[in-house]
Write an enzyme that holds these catalytic residues in place. Structure first.
Site, mmCIF file in Angstrom:
data_model
loop_
_atom_site.group_PDB
_atom_site.id
_atom_site.type_symbol
_atom_site.label_atom_id
_atom_site.label_comp_id
_atom_site.label_asym_id
_atom_site.label_seq_id
_atom_site.Cartn_x
_atom_site.Cartn_y
_atom_site.Cartn_z
ATOM 1 N N THR A 1 5.807 -14.329 9.993
ATOM 2 C CA THR A 1 4.930 -13.615 10.907
ATOM 3 C C THR A 1 3.560 -13.487 10.251
ATOM 4 O O THR A 1 2.680 -14.312 10.461
ATOM 5 C CB THR A 1 5.529 -12.251 11.280
ATOM 6 O OG1 THR A 1 5.911 -11.552 10.086
ATOM 7 C CG2 THR A 1 6.752 -12.432 12.173
ATOM 8 N N LYS B 1 11.037 -14.311 3.123
ATOM 9 C CA LYS B 1 9.976 -13.995 4.066
ATOM 10 C C LYS B 1 9.687 -12.506 3.941
ATOM 11 O O LYS B 1 10.600 -11.691 3.880
ATOM 12 C CB LYS B 1 10.409 -14.322 5.492
ATOM 13 C CG LYS B 1 9.397 -13.911 6.560
ATOM 14 C CD LYS B 1 9.869 -12.667 7.299
ATOM 15 C CE LYS B 1 8.905 -12.300 8.403
ATOM 16 N NZ LYS B 1 8.138 -11.088 8.072
ATOM 17 N N THR C 1 11.171 -5.062 5.825
ATOM 18 C CA THR C 1 11.310 -6.270 6.639
ATOM 19 C C THR C 1 11.256 -7.527 5.792
ATOM 20 O O THR C 1 10.661 -8.524 6.174
ATOM 21 C CB THR C 1 10.218 -6.336 7.726
ATOM 22 O OG1 THR C 1 8.939 -6.223 7.094
ATOM 23 C CG2 THR C 1 10.390 -5.231 8.714
ATOM 24 N N GLU D 1 0.338 -7.952 3.265
ATOM 25 C CA GLU D 1 -0.605 -8.089 4.385
ATOM 26 C C GLU D 1 -2.023 -7.717 3.965
ATOM 27 O O GLU D 1 -2.283 -6.609 3.493
ATOM 28 C CB GLU D 1 -0.148 -7.223 5.555
ATOM 29 C CG GLU D 1 1.082 -7.774 6.243
ATOM 30 C CD GLU D 1 1.577 -6.918 7.391
ATOM 31 O OE1 GLU D 1 2.261 -7.462 8.267
ATOM 32 O OE2 GLU D 1 1.304 -5.698 7.412
ATOM 33 N N ASN E 1 -2.538 -4.480 11.075
ATOM 34 C CA ASN E 1 -1.589 -3.538 11.662
ATOM 35 C C ASN E 1 -2.171 -2.748 12.823
ATOM 36 O O ASN E 1 -1.440 -2.222 13.662
ATOM 37 C CB ASN E 1 -1.072 -2.600 10.569
ATOM 38 C CG ASN E 1 -0.069 -3.322 9.687
ATOM 39 O OD1 ASN E 1 1.076 -3.480 10.048
ATOM 40 N ND2 ASN E 1 -0.531 -3.784 8.533
#
Length: 263
Positions: free
Chosen positions: A9, A35, A46, A132, A258
């Site tokens: 993602t 991942k 996650t 991220e 986000n």
């Protein structure tokens, strides 16, 4: 690897590692794919990570090895302090290498655990460094702690601190934020014994000794903290145990990713 690539993602690249080692005269292999980029603060989050080996090893011994390795590796990652419900670390063994099945408390078992640890630590760096919006991998090492558990708590609190992460983004040698994070970690230590240094490919600079500020070269500190891999080295000078945790900086892009994201 293709499967891992397909489910990415916000990851910026696939994450993988592999090693070869010898058990009972047979060459064995252990590999991993993963991942994970956001909501990484294992408890778990996650992250999806799958490891496979061709070593012959029973389910019980495989579980023991994985349980030994996870606390000091995957449970020591933090990207943003957020957790969710679907974190996964799986280790599968086929036995195709043909070695005699591993038994606990043997030299071959120690070799397997060392290989598993090496792969796990590599994947921790991959996951944390690709947080991220991150621009740098931040590693915290805590040494000379009174216990391994205390060292793990201290290191993870430092890499998980938003203020420390923001300082790393700004290349700011703000050691007070490091001690602040250690203070709320609920791990025992004496601030008046602590030494803190920052290091990277650009050099090393000690900024705090015995809990007090040192005069240091601000320009050098800026160069050290501007690299894409930075280590925060903490010596609590109270014992012999050590631990490492892996994190990243907190950037404008993390908020943008986000703020725009919708599940």
């Amino acid at each position: 690897l293709a499967a891992a690539t397909a489910i990415m993602t916000t990851d910026t690249h696939p994450k993988q590692a592999a090693v070869e080692f010898t058990l009972g005269g047979k060459v064995c292999r252990l590999g991993a794919i993963a991942k994970g980029s956001g909501m990484i603060h294992p408890n778990m989050a996650t992250m999806l990570l799958f490891m496979t080996t061709d070593a012959a090893i029973s389910h019980e011994v495989l579980q023991k090895a994985l349980s030994e390795v996870v606390p000091a590796t995957f449970n020591q990652i933090s990207v943003d302090g957020d957790t969710s419900t679907n974190d996964t670390v799986i280790l599968l063994a086929s036995g195709l290498a043909g070695n005699a099945p591993l038994a606990e408390n043997t030299p071959d078992y120690d070799t397997f655990v060392a290989a598993l640890t090496a792969v796990a630590e590599h994947m921790c760096r991959e996951l944390a460094g690709d947080g991220e919006g991150a621009t740098k991998l931040v590693t915290c090492t805590v040494r000379n702690s009174r216990s391994e558990e205390a060292a793990e708590r201290l290191a993870k609190a430092v890499v998980g601190s938003n203020l420390v992460k923001a300082a790393m983004f700004g290349a700011d040698a703000n050691w007070g934020r490091v001690l602040c994070a250690m203070g709320y970690s609920k791990a025992p230590f004496r601030p008046e014994y602590v030494t803190v240094a920052f290091s990277s490919a650009a050099g090393s600079v000690t900024v705090c000794e015995k809990g007090a500020a040192l005069d240091f070269d601000e320009d050098l500190a800026k160069k050290v903290l501007s690299e894409n891999e930075v280590t925060i080295a903490v010596d609590v000078n109270e014992g012999t145990d050590c631990a490492t945790a892996w994190g990243c900086d907190l950037t404008y892009d993390y908020v943008k990713i986000n703020g725009d994201y919708r599940s």
